[in-house]
Design an enzyme around this catalytic site. Structure first.
Site, PDB file in Angstrom:
ATOM      1  CE  LYS A 153      13.157 -28.662  34.135  1.00 59.71           C
ATOM      2  NZ  LYS A 153      13.863 -28.614  35.482  1.00 59.71           N
ATOM      3  CD  GLU A 189      26.392 -16.682  36.467  1.00 55.39           C
ATOM      4  OE1 GLU A 189      25.519 -15.800  36.409  1.00 55.39           O
ATOM      5  OE2 GLU A 189      26.341 -17.739  35.811  1.00 55.39           O
ATOM      6  CD  GLU A 235      19.237 -14.147  31.434  1.00 58.47           C
ATOM      7  OE1 GLU A 235      20.423 -14.317  31.824  1.00 58.47           O
ATOM      8  OE2 GLU A 235      18.269 -14.130  32.193  1.00 58.47           O
ATOM      9  CB  CYS A 270      21.257 -13.685  35.236  1.00 57.35           C
ATOM     10  SG  CYS A 270      19.753 -12.739  34.911  1.00 57.35           S
TER      11      CYS A 270
END
Length: 513
Positions: free
Chosen positions: A183, A390, A258, A292
């Site tokens: 996906k 973040e 992750e 990331c």
């Protein structure tokens, strides 16, 4: 500014299920935007539960009845190497599509095909070279381990460098003998549409690879909850990871996740300052800051703080922001207007939480598209939101520290723990400080240079589990211990009575504790 549009763009992007392209059962679609014009360039099939069911059924049949899980490792490795060849043959096309769909600079998109191909070559080699344990008790017992593919793997991937990150999951899953349902991120479905042709050209059996496009809360949610999918590998933001964790619990799925990061880049006064500045700039502004592992909190020892800030900001102001397809561009357009709005909210917030040294808004001359000037805030307090949260864009917070203990407290003082970067010429300090960091990965005197053999993953809110090298093969396989008796095995004789006589004609037997 010209807007580059690749040739032969599809007007509609479909699922790929059981060896063929398909629309959603109910006909649902969603619009796909390009980040330079923010205009719709295509529609994509919006997967629902029925579409995920079809994909999982196909993958299950391929796993249960097809040849893929039963091939020898060397045979699967040959297919993986053909996949790598097919990826490399599409390098130019992939770079065009990735740049157009994500807004990544073309010079950075060009490396993605090579990296994706290398992932398949690496796992082709690894699955052939892997050793499984065998243990012997001389004269008594032999024990060995069977490694068996788990089954249908659900792979959910992000929109930053999407094709390459899809390869991180596809290569080890296929190498292990699993079948898969992918996906891809809804913001960037274009390059994922290349996989079907690549796998067909390489001779991957029908049904082994399936792709369902769609929104996370629809297609992704259905994949996570599907009882026929025993494991999920997910890369994305932490709040989504928490939802996946909860939704996978009823079926006790294996999870590898992750998640987000707010990684520190720690610069000591004895560091090679030129190299540290180069690395700290690249670490947060490459890939448009949408990475990331970005070192988006720069912690600088007080003695060099002002010099570092001045030099860093001067370089940031010179970064070329422009059209993603222009080879001179160093920072392109953010992936989507929703994400652009989020990043700009943090930029506005940062003006009250730090001293603005560079950027702080839309670059001059770029009046449309998702462009953010590389933004540098100094004197950011450790409780500031731009320090703690973040942002996932070209925005950096710089904070001073006094000593090693203070630097470590700042580095560890967020909920994330994905990566960390340390710059010092003191060897003892480097290793000692690295051990104290709450981070899954640490780079000493380097930016993010990846070795595919090493574990990739984070701690705290940055993830669950690690992939990379043999850890990936461990995730996609079950390990079965087989025990073989070579000699006489003493078994307590339940039901034989006090004498140990099990029946007529059987002599008593001495029992030992």
């Amino acid at each position: 500014m010209s807007h580059f549009i690749p040739d032969k763009l599809p007007a509609h992007i479909r699922h790929y299920i059981d060896g063929g392209h398909a629309d959603s059962v109910g006909g649902e679609t969603f619009d796909v935007l390009d980040p330079v014009s923010n205009g719709n360039y295509a529609t994509a099939a919006a997967g629902q539960k029925a579409d995920v069911d079809r994909a999982v059924d196909a993958a299950t049949r391929a796993f249960r009845d097809g040849p893929w899980p039963r091939l020898k490792n060397r045979e699967r490795a040959r297919v993986l190497n053909r996949i790598a060849d097919a990826i490399e043959a599409r390098e130019d096309r992939l770079a065009e599509l990735e740049t157009f769909d994500t807004g990544l600079p073309i010079t950075q998109a060009r490396g993605q095909a090579q990296r994706a191909a290398e992932n398949f070559r690496f796992f082709a080699d690894l699955v052939v070279a892997q050793l499984d344990d065998a243990m012997k008790v001389p004269g008594a017992q032999l024990n060995y381990v069977n490694r068996k593919p788990v089954g249908v793997a659900g792979l959910i991937t992000p929109w930053n460098t999407p094709f390459m990150l899809e390869s991180w999951k596809l290569a080890p899953a296929l190498a292990s003998g699993c079948t898969v349902v992918l996906k891809p991120a809804e913001f960037t479905p274009l390059s994922a549409s290349l996989w079907a042709g690549i796998f067909e050209e390489a001779g991957l059996p029908r049904g082994v690879f399936n792709l369902v496009n769609g929104l996370g809360e629809e297609a992704g949610d259905a994949l996570v909850k599907h009882p026929g999918v025993p494991l999920i590998s997910f890369t994305g933001e932490t709040t989504t990871g928490q939802a996946i964790f909860a939704n996978a619990a009823p079926n006790l799925k294996g999870l590898s996740m992750e998640l987000g990061g707010k990684s520190p880049c720690v610069v000591f006064a004895d560091a090679d300052l030129d190299a540290a500045i180069d690395s700290a700039l690249f670490g947060v502004f490459s890939l448009n800051g949408e990475r990331c592992t970005a070192g988006s909190r720069i912690l600088v020892e007080r003695g060099i703080y002002e010099e570092f800030c001045e030099r860093y900001a001067a370089r940031a102001r010179n970064i070329v922001v422009g059209a993603p397809h222009d080879p001179a561009t160093e920072v392109g357009a953010l992936v989507h207007p929703e994400h652009y709005a989020k990043v700009m909210r943090y930029v506005d917030l940062g003006k009250s939480e730090g001293r603005l040294l560079a950027g702080g808004g839309r670059p001059p001359g770029l009046d449309t598209g998702n462009y953010v000037a590389p933004t540098v805030f100094a004197d950011v307090a450790p409780d500031a939101r731009i320090f703690q949260e973040e942002i996932f864009g070209p925005v950096v917070a710089i904070t001073p520290f006094e000593d090693d203990a203070g630097a470590l407290a700042l580095a560890n003082g967020v909920k994330y723990g994905l990566a960390a970067y340390v710059w010092t010429n003191d060897l003892v300090r480097a290793h000692t400080f690295a051990q104290g960091l709450e981070a899954g990965m640490v780079w000493l005197n380097s930016h993010n240079v990846r070795d595919l053999r090493t574990p990739f993953g984070g701690v705290k809110a940055s993830g669950l589990g690690h992939e990379g090298g043999f850890r990936s093969l461990d995730f996609y396989t079950d390990q079965q211990a087989v025990h073989i008796t070579l000699g006489t095995v003493h078994t307590p004789r339940f039901g034989a009575g006090p004498s140990g006589d099990a029946g007529p004609g059987r002599p008593p037997r001495e029992e030992r504790p």
